[in-house]
Design a protein around this motif. Sequence first.
Motif, short mmCIF file in Angstrom:
data_model
loop_
_atom_site.label_atom_id
_atom_site.label_comp_id
_atom_site.label_asym_id
_atom_site.label_seq_id
_atom_site.Cartn_x
_atom_site.Cartn_y
_atom_site.Cartn_z
N GLU A 27 0.82 -1.42 0.23
CA GLU A 27 0.11 0.38 0.02
C GLU A 27 0.54 1.08 -0.11
O GLU A 27 0.34 1.59 0.55
N ALA A 28 1.61 0.95 -0.53
CA ALA A 28 2.79 2.44 -0.35
C ALA A 28 3.95 1.65 -1.43
O ALA A 28 4.03 0.86 -2.12
N VAL A 29 5.00 3.33 -1.04
CA VAL A 29 6.37 2.89 -2.60
C VAL A 29 7.42 3.57 -1.87
O VAL A 29 7.42 4.29 -0.43
N ARG A 30 8.21 2.92 -1.81
CA ARG A 30 9.17 2.82 -0.86
C ARG A 30 10.60 3.97 -1.60
O ARG A 30 10.78 3.29 -3.04
N PHE A 31 10.94 4.44 -1.71
CA PHE A 31 12.13 5.47 -2.32
C PHE A 31 13.11 5.24 -1.30
O PHE A 31 13.68 5.57 -0.35
#
Length: 104
Positions: free
Chosen positions: A48-52
């Motif tokens: 449910e997220a985007v990791r940078f």
Amino acid sequence: MIVRVWSGRTSVAKAPGYERFLKETAYPDYGDVEGNRGWLLLKRQEEEAVRFTFISLWESIEALRRYAGDTPEKPKYYTEDRAALLELPERADNYDLVDLHWKG
């Protein structure tokens, strides 16, 4: 050479704006510091997220301190980070670069 690795997560909805912020604001801030040798920005979709993940290269720990301050493991956060990130990681990991093989 020192390699600094920082990673943070944002929502899927905020990811495009956060990526734009990193490129427009964080890049020049890093790049203008004497002793910065470059960086990589990685992005990965999670449930449910985007990791940078931001990997920066520094000629020495002293050069990294010019950017990060006296505690180079402590991340430097901008107002935009605080607005976009789901949590604020308490540290960045710093490594001595032992070997690099680049076929480019």
